[in-house]
Design an enzyme around this catalytic site. Structure first.
Site, PDB file in Angstrom:
ATOM      1  N   TYR A  57      36.551  48.300  40.611  1.00 59.66           N
ATOM      2  CA  TYR A  57      36.159  47.808  41.761  1.00 59.66           C
ATOM      3  C   TYR A  57      35.479  49.006  42.790  1.00 59.66           C
ATOM      4  O   TYR A  57      34.978  48.725  43.717  1.00 59.66           O
ATOM      5  CB  TYR A  57      37.591  47.515  42.681  1.00 59.66           C
ATOM      6  CG  TYR A  57      38.403  46.503  42.163  1.00 59.66           C
ATOM      7  CD1 TYR A  57      37.808  45.399  41.273  1.00 59.66           C
ATOM      8  CD2 TYR A  57      39.588  46.138  42.434  1.00 59.66           C
ATOM      9  CE1 TYR A  57      38.546  44.524  40.598  1.00 59.66           C
ATOM     10  CE2 TYR A  57      40.387  45.135  41.967  1.00 59.66           C
ATOM     11  CZ  TYR A  57      39.834  44.229  40.784  1.00 59.66           C
ATOM     12  OH  TYR A  57      40.579  43.243  40.487  1.00 59.66           O
TER      13      TYR A  57
ATOM     14  N   LYS B 188      43.261  49.461  36.910  1.00 62.57           N
ATOM     15  CA  LYS B 188      43.008  48.495  35.436  1.00 62.57           C
ATOM     16  C   LYS B 188      42.128  49.476  34.670  1.00 62.57           C
ATOM     17  O   LYS B 188      41.222  50.228  35.506  1.00 62.57           O
ATOM     18  CB  LYS B 188      42.271  47.339  35.946  1.00 62.57           C
ATOM     19  CG  LYS B 188      43.298  46.592  36.909  1.00 62.57           C
ATOM     20  CD  LYS B 188      42.944  44.916  37.006  1.00 62.57           C
ATOM     21  CE  LYS B 188      43.816  44.566  38.448  1.00 62.57           C
ATOM     22  NZ  LYS B 188      43.032  44.539  39.595  1.00 62.57           N
TER      23      LYS B 188
HETATM   24  P1  NAP Z   1      41.419  35.655  47.559  1.00 58.56           P
HETATM   25  O1  NAP Z   1      42.236  36.862  47.953  1.00 58.56           O
HETATM   26  O2  NAP Z   1      42.192  34.561  47.126  1.00 58.56           O
HETATM   27  O3  NAP Z   1      40.341  35.411  48.706  1.00 58.56           O
HETATM   28  C1  NAP Z   1      39.735  36.323  49.194  1.00 58.56           C
HETATM   29  C2  NAP Z   1      38.762  35.482  50.357  1.00 58.56           C
HETATM   30  O4  NAP Z   1      39.730  35.283  51.351  1.00 58.56           O
HETATM   31  C3  NAP Z   1      38.131  36.625  51.259  1.00 58.56           C
HETATM   32  O5  NAP Z   1      37.028  36.013  51.655  1.00 58.56           O
HETATM   33  C4  NAP Z   1      38.820  36.808  52.473  1.00 58.56           C
HETATM   34  O6  NAP Z   1      38.109  36.760  53.706  1.00 58.56           O
HETATM   35  C5  NAP Z   1      39.604  35.292  52.689  1.00 58.56           C
HETATM   36  N1  NAP Z   1      40.917  35.367  53.274  1.00 58.56           N
HETATM   37  C6  NAP Z   1      41.911  36.099  52.906  1.00 58.56           C
HETATM   38  N2  NAP Z   1      43.038  35.955  53.744  1.00 58.56           N
HETATM   39  C7  NAP Z   1      42.635  34.747  54.481  1.00 58.56           C
HETATM   40  C8  NAP Z   1      43.361  34.021  55.667  1.00 58.56           C
HETATM   41  N3  NAP Z   1      44.599  34.128  55.776  1.00 58.56           N
HETATM   42  N4  NAP Z   1      42.683  32.933  56.211  1.00 58.56           N
HETATM   43  C9  NAP Z   1      41.346  32.745  55.625  1.00 58.56           C
HETATM   44  N5  NAP Z   1      40.587  33.490  54.625  1.00 58.56           N
HETATM   45  C10 NAP Z   1      41.505  34.311  54.030  1.00 58.56           C
HETATM   46  O7  NAP Z   1      40.572  35.996  46.395  1.00 58.56           O
HETATM   47  P2  NAP Z   1      40.293  37.414  45.418  1.00 58.56           P
HETATM   48  O8  NAP Z   1      39.603  38.713  46.269  1.00 58.56           O
HETATM   49  O9  NAP Z   1      39.230  37.045  44.418  1.00 58.56           O
HETATM   50  O10 NAP Z   1      41.630  38.019  44.930  1.00 58.56           O
HETATM   51  C11 NAP Z   1      42.386  38.977  45.573  1.00 58.56           C
HETATM   52  C12 NAP Z   1      42.596  40.117  44.670  1.00 58.56           C
HETATM   53  O11 NAP Z   1      42.780  39.838  43.396  1.00 58.56           O
HETATM   54  C13 NAP Z   1      41.209  40.990  44.546  1.00 58.56           C
HETATM   55  O12 NAP Z   1      40.891  41.674  45.602  1.00 58.56           O
HETATM   56  C14 NAP Z   1      41.641  41.788  43.409  1.00 58.56           C
HETATM   57  O13 NAP Z   1      42.313  42.920  43.738  1.00 58.56           O
HETATM   58  C15 NAP Z   1      42.143  40.785  42.432  1.00 58.56           C
HETATM   59  N6  NAP Z   1      41.490  40.250  41.404  1.00 58.56           N
HETATM   60  C16 NAP Z   1      41.898  40.397  40.006  1.00 58.56           C
HETATM   61  C17 NAP Z   1      40.988  39.867  38.986  1.00 58.56           C
HETATM   62  C18 NAP Z   1      41.328  40.268  37.605  1.00 58.56           C
HETATM   63  O14 NAP Z   1      40.386  40.009  36.675  1.00 58.56           O
HETATM   64  N7  NAP Z   1      42.357  40.742  37.289  1.00 58.56           N
HETATM   65  C19 NAP Z   1      39.895  38.775  39.281  1.00 58.56           C
HETATM   66  C20 NAP Z   1      39.814  38.641  40.796  1.00 58.56           C
HETATM   67  C21 NAP Z   1      40.441  39.401  41.669  1.00 58.56           C
HETATM   68  P3  NAP Z   1      37.957  38.398  54.631  1.00 58.56           P
HETATM   69  O15 NAP Z   1      38.110  39.266  53.814  1.00 58.56           O
HETATM   70  O16 NAP Z   1      36.632  38.000  55.042  1.00 58.56           O
HETATM   71  O17 NAP Z   1      39.014  38.097  55.669  1.00 58.56           O
END
Ligand code: NAP
Length: 353
Positions: free
Chosen positions: A75, A104
């Protein structure tokens, strides 16, 4: 100041893991032209513009009661995350022992001895002497040059058992492991994984994998918990529900909650930890304000109907590699792994190793 009161789940090592954590992956921007260019030539790049907002939001998250932070070598924000954590400890807002910090190990470090090299470098960047959990980020082993090193994840796991023994982490786990990989790992390990971090959201319920993990005392952590529900992730053909879905809005109205809160609550009631990412302070508060209501059976049945197997994270460029964990989409043209997914400086502060 508003405060949140996050519930915990129990890990197999006896430690507690907060059921809601703060995700720190800022993502890559994909400026695809759709033309016949390899991905690495059309500007698929890490997007660090939001790092200041992320740090501000994380600082606020800790102020209001978040205690769980999810990060990774990949990250590129470990030095900055470490600085925020140190500031909050210095300010007396939190003690290290109250925080649950996950990092990780990336695909370049799958030889057993390299796990310690990777984790020690992460600890150095984070300014910590241990993490609470370290995960094998993916089951595939791929070099910086994109070569499939075909290292068995069972060998990599021996490295994880070693760093646990050395006290560099309190717990060890995996990420993106499918059910066959989980079964093989559980049958061949000395220390079972405490966690499998996988994509789970309304479109991707992962019922069998989640059920298998939970039956074997492996806590499931959901990444991308909103799937393509939020405008920033929605694509032309991505399925319902979106934030304006009438059935979701009706459930939200019943409890005075938003559609995203209903979604995170649903995952919590399935015994799943969520780690939503947001750089928006109001959403930091919103996302963790889910521990004061209970969805009833009828709501749960409505929400379960959105499951259709749609994956938000489907890295097709890793599809040809050994141990790629997802179903293979047939007939895909070869796509090189974008450089941004293979090579980067260790942290946004430069080459700190
Ligand atoms: P997510 O958390 O499902 O979605 C993030 C998006 O949702 C951002 O654009 C954010 O916008 C928006 N958002 C957040 N809260 C909101 C709300 N209450 N209302 C409306 N929009 C909202 O997806 P992700 O970032 O892919 O996954 C979360 C975390 O999982 C990552 O940050 C990472 O730590 C981890 N991850 C791990 C892997 C893996 O391979 N292990 C893969 C992907 C992700 P804003 O930021 O603009 O507010």
């Amino acid at each position: 100041m508003n405060k949140v009161n996050v519930s915990n789940f129990k890990l197999s090592n006896g430690d507690e893991i907060p059921a809601l954590g703060y995700g720190t992956w800022l993502g890559v921007s994909e400026k695809s032209s759709g033309a016949d260019q390899p991905a690495e030539e059309f500007g698929f790049d890490f997007d660090g513009t939001d790092i200041p907002k992320l740090l501000d939001a994380l600082s606020y998250a800790i102020d209001i009661g978040y205690r769980h932070i999810d990060t990774a070598h990949f990250y590129r924000v470990e030095p900055e995350i470490g600085q925020v954590v140190q500031e909050k400890i210095n300010e007396g807002v939190v003690r290290r022992e109250d925080l649950f910090i996950t990092t990780k190990v990336w695909q370049h470090y799958h030889r057993a001895a390299d796990v310690e090299v990777s984790l020690r470098a992460s600890l150095h960047r984070l300014g910590l002497d241990h993490v609470n959990l370290v995960l094998m980020h993916w089951p595939m082993s791929i070099s910086q040059e994109g070569v499939d090193e075909k290292i068995d994840y069972l060998e990599t796991w021996r490295g994880f058992e070693e760093v646990l023994k050395k006290g560099l982490t309190k717990a060890i786990g995996v990420s993106n492991f499918n059910i066959e990989q989980m079964k093989r790992l559980l049958a061949n390990c000395n220390v079972p994984p405490a966690v499998n971090q996988i994509e789970v959201n309304l479109n991707l319920s992962q019922t069998y994998l989640v059920g298998y993990c939970q039956a074997n005392e492996v806590v499931v952590v959901a990444y991308s918990p909103f799937g393509t529900m939020v405008p920033s992730r929605a694509t032309l053909n991505s399925p319902e529900p979106k934030l304006d879905n009438p059935a979701m809005l009706a459930i939200g109205r019943k409890y005075g909650k938003t559609v995203t809160q209903v979604t995170l609550r649903y995952l919590y009631q399935r015994g799943i930890v969520s780690i939503p990412k947001t750089v928006t302070k109001s959403r930091v508060l919103e996302n963790a304000s889910i521990f004061d209501f209970q969805l009833d059976d009828e709501d749960v049945a409505t929400l379960a109907q959105f499951d259709n197997g749609f994956r938000t994270v489907r890295p097709l460029f890793w599809q040809p590699y050994e141990n790629y964990p997802f179903d293979v989409v047939p007939g895909q043209k070869h796509v090189d792994i974008p450089i941004a997914m293979r090579k980067w400086k260790n942290g946004a502060n430069g080459d700190i190793v």
